[in-house]
Design an enzyme around this catalytic site. Structure first.
Site, short mmCIF file in Angstrom:
data_model
loop_
_atom_site.label_atom_id
_atom_site.label_comp_id
_atom_site.label_asym_id
_atom_site.label_seq_id
_atom_site.Cartn_x
_atom_site.Cartn_y
_atom_site.Cartn_z
N GLU A 174 0.81 -1.22 0.00
CA GLU A 174 0.00 0.00 0.00
C GLU A 174 0.85 1.27 0.00
O GLU A 174 0.83 2.06 0.95
CB GLU A 174 -0.98 -0.01 1.18
CG GLU A 174 -2.03 -1.08 1.04
CD GLU A 174 -3.16 -0.98 2.08
OE1 GLU A 174 -2.96 -0.36 3.14
OE2 GLU A 174 -4.24 -1.51 1.81
N GLU B 173 -6.70 -7.91 -1.18
CA GLU B 173 -7.11 -8.05 0.23
C GLU B 173 -8.59 -7.75 0.36
O GLU B 173 -9.14 -6.93 -0.37
CB GLU B 173 -6.37 -7.03 1.12
CG GLU B 173 -4.90 -7.25 1.28
CD GLU B 173 -4.27 -6.20 2.19
OE1 GLU B 173 -4.99 -5.63 3.04
OE2 GLU B 173 -3.08 -5.94 2.04
C1 GLA Z 1 -4.37 -2.89 4.68
C2 GLA Z 1 -3.00 -3.54 4.76
C3 GLA Z 1 -3.00 -4.82 5.53
C4 GLA Z 1 -3.89 -4.75 6.74
C5 GLA Z 1 -5.27 -4.37 6.31
C6 GLA Z 1 -6.27 -4.34 7.46
O1 GLA Z 1 -5.05 -3.15 3.54
O2 GLA Z 1 -2.43 -3.75 3.50
O3 GLA Z 1 -1.66 -5.07 5.92
O4 GLA Z 1 -3.40 -3.82 7.65
O5 GLA Z 1 -5.24 -3.10 5.75
O6 GLA Z 1 -7.56 -4.05 7.01
#
Ligand code: GLA
Ligand code: ZN
Length: 678
Positions: free
Chosen positions: A156, A315
């Site tokens: 991210e 995710e």
């Molecule tokens: C983000 C991060 C993950 C985790 C999620 C939790 O998307 O990439 O590592 O922290 O949030 O929702």
């Protein structure tokens, strides 16, 4: 036809998620149980190593890879493929201790302390060096393993750094952009204002909050530079991996319409687009159907970043998250809807954060496939396993694409320019939600718009909507003109064509750069409303659209007036116009009105363009993926009532039954209706 499936090794959809065995190395029993449970949940992938640096390299230069090798190998032996991450998203303490320059400097000039994540300096040479070393070692050790199907770069990407390295790079970037000529920069940034002229590039600083924030050109270039520099960092990681294993595909996980980075500039460096999807399910503002359609918009944004290829939902939460204002669990059946929606919108993967809940720290209560309870007999586990089964049933749809003849234009620089402009009303500018509101209106008409940049080739489209295109890139006006000329239906709104790519206002009438001729109007004034102010647009058929927030006062030069204002001193003035241009039409809506109200106009544009309109019952969603094996119509019932949809035939891959005319979906039910290619 070229095979588009993202993961031929898997032969269908990837079902996986973030797996953090490094948190459980003292529990071999749990690591063993993980593999059994993953198979039971129908998982065929795990994302490893996202934040593993301090375990992979506990002290500088001391690498511990055996544990990871054992896990990758064991997973592979059990049919589970690895998405291998580079660990640059969080730094070990030894690194920050030895090289404080890796820690980011904020907009006050303050160096961060060690801790957290996603907070490294993108320019620091030593951080890049350390990252490249571990990336190369990971590639050497694991890149050729048959179980490794992709690299996941960092995590991210986000944020800005104001350190001396970054400031220096910013200056070099500007020197190059403005041909080493400070006068070019002065002209582009309008620096005679408030005596802000620069004599040399050395005098330029990033926009510190207690420094220069009043030069729009500087603020905008800083944002562009941050994207450029983040991209440069990402590319350095990709280069390190590719120097060892050139053929392993790479991705980096994006976040919706994240404001800090222009994802369209980052997409070309990646082999696939992936994103992290955390809708606020069951909130107190929206119905489930509304939350789902908002999510469908974000899927469309991601899908459109690399047209012609499936994307990845890297995710999503199997149950709940831990960081929303209220962390509500997903109601039964909603997990299936959300996962199928990703597939419906063109994702070849359904991946989670996270596989197993950790015991401590920040995310100890974040949802996971495996709870602290540690068993497979939980509701969440069963729902995940059900999705695993479902993805196997619909495997032929993997690799197919969502295709559309309609596009919405969204530009990141335009958003930055609108947000930064000292004009209008800060609280109601809302460029992003204005775009999504219009996207949703088209979606209710059965049209799954792409979301593309204003400078992109529009040849694939017959209907284009460009909301609030305040900033015109060089070439955008010509692009739009050519689109209408060859028969396109174009709609633009208030706030179009005020500034050029340097954020300098166009002279001679808005919308600038010749667009006033395309639309046949000049916008002479823009009235900004208080939240309680209202106006209306009366259409020629007597319908009234309610107007909020913004109303432009138009001077009509050569356009048909289709609607006029109902109130105020500009009552009776043009508010909706249309100009026939070449073989197409250019509509201009001069005031803000809800997308839902404009549906009749959108329907007319679609009909004129020969794009079929199809309305489904409230809360029911349909997306169509097509490929050489035919088309796959995904139906999602985002309501708690059963629904019957007439006029549908084909084979439902979910029930494995023929649908002969009527498709009935139970509450939260899903269907994937396949029709073979002719
Ligand atoms: C983000 C991060 C993950 C985790 C999620 C939790 O998307 O990439 O590592 O922290 O949030 O929702
Ligand atoms: Zn920096």
């Amino acid at each position: 036809m070229e095979k588009k499936i993202l993961f031929p090794q898997v032969g269908g959809f990837v079902h996986g998620g973030d797996y953090n065995p490094e948190q459980w190395l003292d529990r071999p029993d749990i690591l063993e149980e993980d593999v059994r449970l993953m198979k039971k949940a129908g998982m065929n992938s795990a994302t490893l190593g996202v934040f593993s640096w301090s375990v992979l390299e506990p002290r500088e230069g001391e690498f511990h890879f055996q544990w990871l090798e054992d896990i990758i190998e064991r997973l592979y032996q059990n049919g589970i493929y690895t998405v291998l991450a580079t660990p640059s998203g969080a730094r070990p303490a030894w690194l920050d201790e030895a090289y404080p320059e890796a820690m980011r400097v904020d907009e006050m000039g303050l160096r961060a302390h060690h801790g957290g994540r996603h907070n490294h300096c993108m320019s620091s040479p030593i951080y890049r060096e350390k990252t490249a070393i571990i990336d190369r070692k990971l590639a050497e050790r694991f890149g050729s393993h048959p179980g490794v199907i992709m690299y996941h770069i960092s995590n991210e990407f986000s944020g800005e750094c104001f350190c001396p390295h970054c400031a220096g790079k910013f200056r070099a970037y500007l020197e190059e952009k403005y041909d080493h000529d400070i006068e070019k920069l002065n002209a582009a940034w309008w620096t005679a204002f408030w005596s802000h002229r620069y004599n040399s590039f050395e005098q330029i600083e990033p926009p510190f909050v207690h420094g220069e924030t009043s030069v729009m050109g500087l603020n905008l270039e800083w944002k562009r530079f941050t994207t450029w520099n983040t991209n440069d960092f990402m590319q350095a990681e990709i280069d390190a991996l590719r120097s060892v294993t050139p053929d392993v595909p790479v991705t980096a996980n994006f976040m919706r319409l994240f404001g800090g980075l222009d994802y369209r500039k980052m997409a070309p460096a990646l082999d696939a687009i992936s994103w992290d999807n955390y809708p606020p399910f069951h909130n107190d503002r929206e119905t489930l159907g509304e939350t789902m359609v908002e999510t469908a918009f974000h899927h469309a944004v991601m899908r459109s970043l690399k047209r012609g290829k499936p994307f990845m939902m890297m995710e999503s939460a199997p149950g709940l998250v831990n960081w929303q204002a209220v962390n509500k669990v997903k109601r039964p059946g909603v997990h299936r809807l959300a996962c199928l929606q990703a597939a419906a919108c063109g994702s070849d993967t359904v991946q989670y954060f996270q596989w197993r809940k950790g015991r401590g720290s920040y995310e100890q209560f974040h949802g996971a496939v495996v709870d602290h309870l540690g068993t497979d007999d939980t509701r969440i586990f069963r729902e995940v396993a059900e999705v695993g089964e479902l993805l196997k049933k619909i495997a032929p749809a993997a690799g197919t694409l969502v295709k559309t003849k309609a596009a919405l234009l969204f530009d990141w620089d335009n958003r930055w320019a609108i947000d930064d402009a000292k004009a209008f009303a800060q609280a109601t500018k809302r460029y992003g939600s204005t775009c999504s509101d219009i996207w949703k209106a088209f979606f209710r008409l059965g049209v799954d718009m792409d979301v593309v940049g204003s400078d992109e080739n529009l040849d694939d489209y017959d209907v284009v909507v460009a909301p609030m295109l305040f900033m015109l890139q060089p070439g955008t006006a010509a692009n739009l003109k050519a689109f209408v000329e060859r028969g396109g239906q174009l709609l633009a709104t208030y706030c179009t064509g005020y500034v050029n790519e340097e954020q300098l206002c166009f002279l001679g009438g808005f919308p600038g750069d010749g667009l006033k001729d395309l639309f046949g109007i000049i916008s002479e004034e823009i009235d900004t409303f208080y939240p309680s102010d209202r106006n209306g647009i009366r259409l020629t058929d007597g319908t009234i659209w309610e107007v909020r927030d913004y109303a432009e006062i138009l001077r009509v030069q050569d356009a048909e007036v289709l609607g006029t204002y109902t109130e105020d001193f500009y009552q009776g003035g043009a508010a909706l116009t249309c100009r026939a241009f070449g073989k197409g039409k250019a509509y201009y809506v001069a005031a803000r009105t809800d997308g839902a109200r404009m549906e009749s106009l959108f329907e007319k544009m679609l009909t004129d363009a020969g794009i079929p309109v199809r309305r489904l019952p409230e809360g029911v969603e349909c997306h169509v993926r097509t490929g050489e094996s035919g088309s796959y119509a995904f139906y999602l019932n985002n309501t708690l009532e059963a629904v019957s949809l007439p006029g549908i035939t084909g084979r439902d891959l979910v029930t494995d039954r023929e649908v002969a005319g009527e498709l009935t979906l139970p509450a939260c039910g899903v269907a994937v209706v396949h029709t073979a290619a002719e």
